[in-house]
Design an enzyme around this catalytic site. Structure first.
Site, mmCIF file in Angstrom:
data_model
loop_
_atom_site.group_PDB
_atom_site.id
_atom_site.type_symbol
_atom_site.label_atom_id
_atom_site.label_comp_id
_atom_site.label_asym_id
_atom_site.label_seq_id
_atom_site.Cartn_x
_atom_site.Cartn_y
_atom_site.Cartn_z
ATOM 1 N N ASN A 109 0.741 -1.049 0.044
ATOM 2 C CA ASN A 109 0.041 -0.004 0.181
ATOM 3 C C ASN A 109 0.972 1.383 -0.216
ATOM 4 O O ASN A 109 0.693 2.154 -0.760
ATOM 5 C CB ASN A 109 -0.931 -0.113 1.376
ATOM 6 C CG ASN A 109 -2.024 -1.221 1.140
ATOM 7 O OD1 ASN A 109 -2.043 -1.552 0.163
ATOM 8 N ND2 ASN A 109 -2.709 -1.256 2.275
ATOM 9 N N THR A 154 -19.510 38.216 -29.203
ATOM 10 C CA THR A 154 -20.304 37.635 -28.080
ATOM 11 C C THR A 154 -21.579 37.075 -28.553
ATOM 12 O O THR A 154 -22.148 37.548 -29.677
ATOM 13 C CB THR A 154 -20.929 38.849 -27.124
ATOM 14 O OG1 THR A 154 -21.711 39.881 -27.844
ATOM 15 C CG2 THR A 154 -19.725 39.474 -26.431
ATOM 16 N N HIS A 155 -21.984 35.924 -28.243
ATOM 17 C CA HIS A 155 -22.834 35.003 -28.962
ATOM 18 C C HIS A 155 -22.586 34.533 -30.334
ATOM 19 O O HIS A 155 -23.385 34.390 -31.148
ATOM 20 C CB HIS A 155 -24.296 35.975 -29.010
ATOM 21 C CG HIS A 155 -24.635 36.269 -27.589
ATOM 22 N ND1 HIS A 155 -25.383 35.579 -26.634
ATOM 23 C CD2 HIS A 155 -24.498 37.543 -26.829
ATOM 24 C CE1 HIS A 155 -25.689 36.391 -25.512
ATOM 25 N NE2 HIS A 155 -25.131 37.244 -25.643
ATOM 26 N N SER A 277 -7.346 16.131 -47.450
ATOM 27 C CA SER A 277 -8.549 15.615 -47.653
ATOM 28 C C SER A 277 -8.258 14.688 -48.833
ATOM 29 O O SER A 277 -7.482 14.636 -49.954
ATOM 30 C CB SER A 277 -9.651 16.564 -48.098
ATOM 31 O OG SER A 277 -10.796 15.347 -48.784
ATOM 32 N N ASN A 285 -6.738 20.838 -43.209
ATOM 33 C CA ASN A 285 -7.402 20.939 -42.176
ATOM 34 C C ASN A 285 -6.694 21.057 -40.794
ATOM 35 O O ASN A 285 -5.377 20.494 -40.749
ATOM 36 C CB ASN A 285 -7.951 19.453 -41.996
ATOM 37 C CG ASN A 285 -9.154 18.995 -43.289
ATOM 38 O OD1 ASN A 285 -9.913 20.091 -43.639
ATOM 39 N ND2 ASN A 285 -9.025 17.970 -43.865
ATOM 40 N N TYR A 317 -7.579 0.883 2.737
ATOM 41 C CA TYR A 317 -7.474 0.469 1.657
ATOM 42 C C TYR A 317 -8.548 -0.395 1.048
ATOM 43 O O TYR A 317 -9.066 -1.064 1.576
ATOM 44 C CB TYR A 317 -6.055 -0.221 1.369
ATOM 45 C CG TYR A 317 -5.859 -0.795 -0.117
ATOM 46 C CD1 TYR A 317 -5.569 0.151 -1.096
ATOM 47 C CD2 TYR A 317 -6.346 -2.174 -0.314
ATOM 48 C CE1 TYR A 317 -5.467 -0.208 -2.047
ATOM 49 C CE2 TYR A 317 -5.985 -2.575 -1.663
ATOM 50 C CZ TYR A 317 -5.585 -1.606 -2.508
ATOM 51 O OH TYR A 317 -5.569 -2.165 -3.801
ATOM 52 N N GLN A 322 -7.304 0.695 -7.120
ATOM 53 C CA GLN A 322 -6.341 0.039 -8.168
ATOM 54 C C GLN A 322 -6.627 0.937 -9.903
ATOM 55 O O GLN A 322 -5.728 1.244 -10.387
ATOM 56 C CB GLN A 322 -6.573 -1.409 -8.279
ATOM 57 C CG GLN A 322 -5.292 -1.904 -9.556
ATOM 58 C CD GLN A 322 -5.569 -3.413 -9.733
ATOM 59 O OE1 GLN A 322 -5.371 -4.061 -8.700
ATOM 60 N NE2 GLN A 322 -5.580 -3.865 -10.727
ATOM 61 N N LYS A 325 -5.358 4.312 -11.683
ATOM 62 C CA LYS A 325 -4.226 4.517 -12.653
ATOM 63 C C LYS A 325 -4.724 4.491 -14.113
ATOM 64 O O LYS A 325 -3.915 5.113 -15.148
ATOM 65 C CB LYS A 325 -2.946 3.571 -12.327
ATOM 66 C CG LYS A 325 -2.292 3.645 -10.867
ATOM 67 C CD LYS A 325 -1.231 2.450 -11.015
ATOM 68 C CE LYS A 325 -1.651 1.383 -10.908
ATOM 69 N NZ LYS A 325 -0.493 0.344 -10.493
#
Length: 425
Positions: A109, A154-155, A277, A285, A317, A322, A325
């Site tokens: 641990n 804006t918007h 493309s 792109n 624990y 486990q 990760k």
């Protein structure tokens, strides 16, 4: 080989299910487990649980293992449950009885905990450096292009005048906020959990302050139960820091994708940084920035995944941990790659210096024109109504030569202050 093996058989299906892809992920943690094992061995020697000769033998073998790891020759075979059992096996195979003593006064641990703390500390510092490098690139671009005007939106509607100086430096300063989060995560992981064993300490006379100094931790996680409870919290804190950086980088990537499109045509990057493309020969792109955006959006989901994984676990624990990760380690690598690619591509960006020549951007200056009426004596509300009516009547004439003098505006970016902020984080 398992560190908890008592010589009894384990069903192979159970073994596969419980181990999963831990061996692959543990290769990332191998160098840190070696570091922690060496510090632990030195401490055991200090408190007379290892002899000087045994420490010399352990140090020599750990040095060899460290070299194998650095060269990419270290392998965790299927016979081993994880990196910790593999390293102990190699020590025992080479130096005999001394290798069997290395697990004295620790548990798998706190082995996992200390390796993960060292790993996260290292990776967060690397991410911090990469964010600073990208921010410096953005500030250099802001300085170079500070006088080139750009439409503000804006918007997604034309709003007010901006500039490339304002746009580039906005992201640089926004990354400073993200670095505050990275620093907070660093402070959490920069605590030594080694010596907490299975979460309840040890009856051996160990010296936890010694290993704290030996491993370069800022401080010790004093309470052994609190040390064990840091598993999950450290990963989640790191995930929130990654998410903060990813949120800013994703927004930047989206802006670049928009601004590169023909409809905007604000910026371009060299052809070698784009893709084509299979049927449209004109296409360039922005795949790099689209993938940065996608990877960053996945990273932004990570804190909530880890939150759900650890929610309502009692102290002590649990094997659930486990799985922490599984997505965190790949997310860290994706974050680093995305930051590197963004800085790499942006260093070669070209800006369009004639954007505002298009008549549709004349409305950008409606607020400046309104403000000039106020300066000339009209009330704000009357000026607002007048400009609105002029626009509707088609008689609006923009005033384009006003200056925005306050700090942080297009004519007073405050780049030196942002640079100072970035340096201080």
């Amino acid at each position: 080989m398992k560190l908890w093996d008592k010589g009894l058989p384990t069903n192979e299906k159970i073994n596969q299910f419980t181990v999963g892809n831990d061996r692959e992920l543990d290769l990332v943690l191998a160098k840190y487990d070696v570091q922690a094992t060496l510090a632990h061995a030195k401490m055991l020697c200090k408190v007379k649980l290892l002899s000087d000769q045994e420490l010399v033998a352990i140090t020599k073998e750990l040095s060899e293992l460290s070299k194998q790891i650095a060269e990419g020759n270290f392998v965790i075979e299927e016979d081993f449950e994880d990196v910790h059992s593999k390293i102990e096996f190699e020590l025992t195979k080479t130096i005999g009885e001394a290798g069997k003593k290395i697990h004295t006064a620790r548990s798998r641990n706190d082995q996992v905990l200390v390796a993960m703390h060292l790993y996260l500390k290292d990776e967060l510092q690397q991410i911090k450096t990469l964010v600073k490098d990208l921010s410096s690139t953005l500030l250099n671009l802001a300085d170079t292009h500070q006088d080139v005007l750009l439409p503000g939106y804006t918007h997604l509607q034309v709003a007010m005048p901006s500039s490339f100086g304002l746009w580039f430096s906005a992201y640089a300063e926004s990354f400073v906020d993200d670095l505050y989060m990275v620093n907070a995560a660093l402070q959490i992981v920069d605590q030594n959990p080694l010596g907490s064993a299975a979460g309840y300490g040890s009856s051996f006379p160990i010296d936890r302050e010694f290993t704290t100094q030996e491993l370069g931790f800022e401080t010790l996680k004093y309470n052994v139960v609190a040390a064990q409870m840091s598993r999950g919290k450290s990963e989640k804190s790191t995930a929130f820091a990654l998410s903060s950086v990813a949120g800013t980088l994703s927004k930047l990537a989206t802006d670049v994708c928009l601004y590169m499109s023909q409809n905007f045509n604000f910026v371009s990057i060299p052809s070698e940084y784009t893709t084509g493309s299979s049927i449209m020969p004109h296409k360039k792109n922005p795949d790099v920035f689209e993938l940065i955006r996608a990877k960053c959006n996945v990273i932004q989901a990570l804190p909530y995944e880890l939150t759900l994984l650890t929610t309502n676990l009692p102290s002590g624990y649990h094997r659930d941990l486990q799985l922490l990760k599984k997505n965190l380690i790949p997310a860290i690598q994706d974050m680093k790659a995305s930051l590197e690619m963004a800085a790499y591509a942006l260093k070669h960006i070209t800006v369009n210096k004639n954007i505002l020549e298009d008549p549709k951007y004349e409305y950008l200056f409606s607020v400046d024109t309104l403000n000039q009426l106020v300066v000339d004596g009209m009330t704000f509300r009357d000026a607002y109504v007048k400009i609105g009516k002029d626009i509707e009547a088609g008689t609006y004439v923009p005033i384009k030569d006003t200056q925005h003098t306050h700090i942080g505006s297009i004519n007073n970016l405050g780049l030196s202050y942002i640079k100072a902020k970035l340096s201080s984080v």
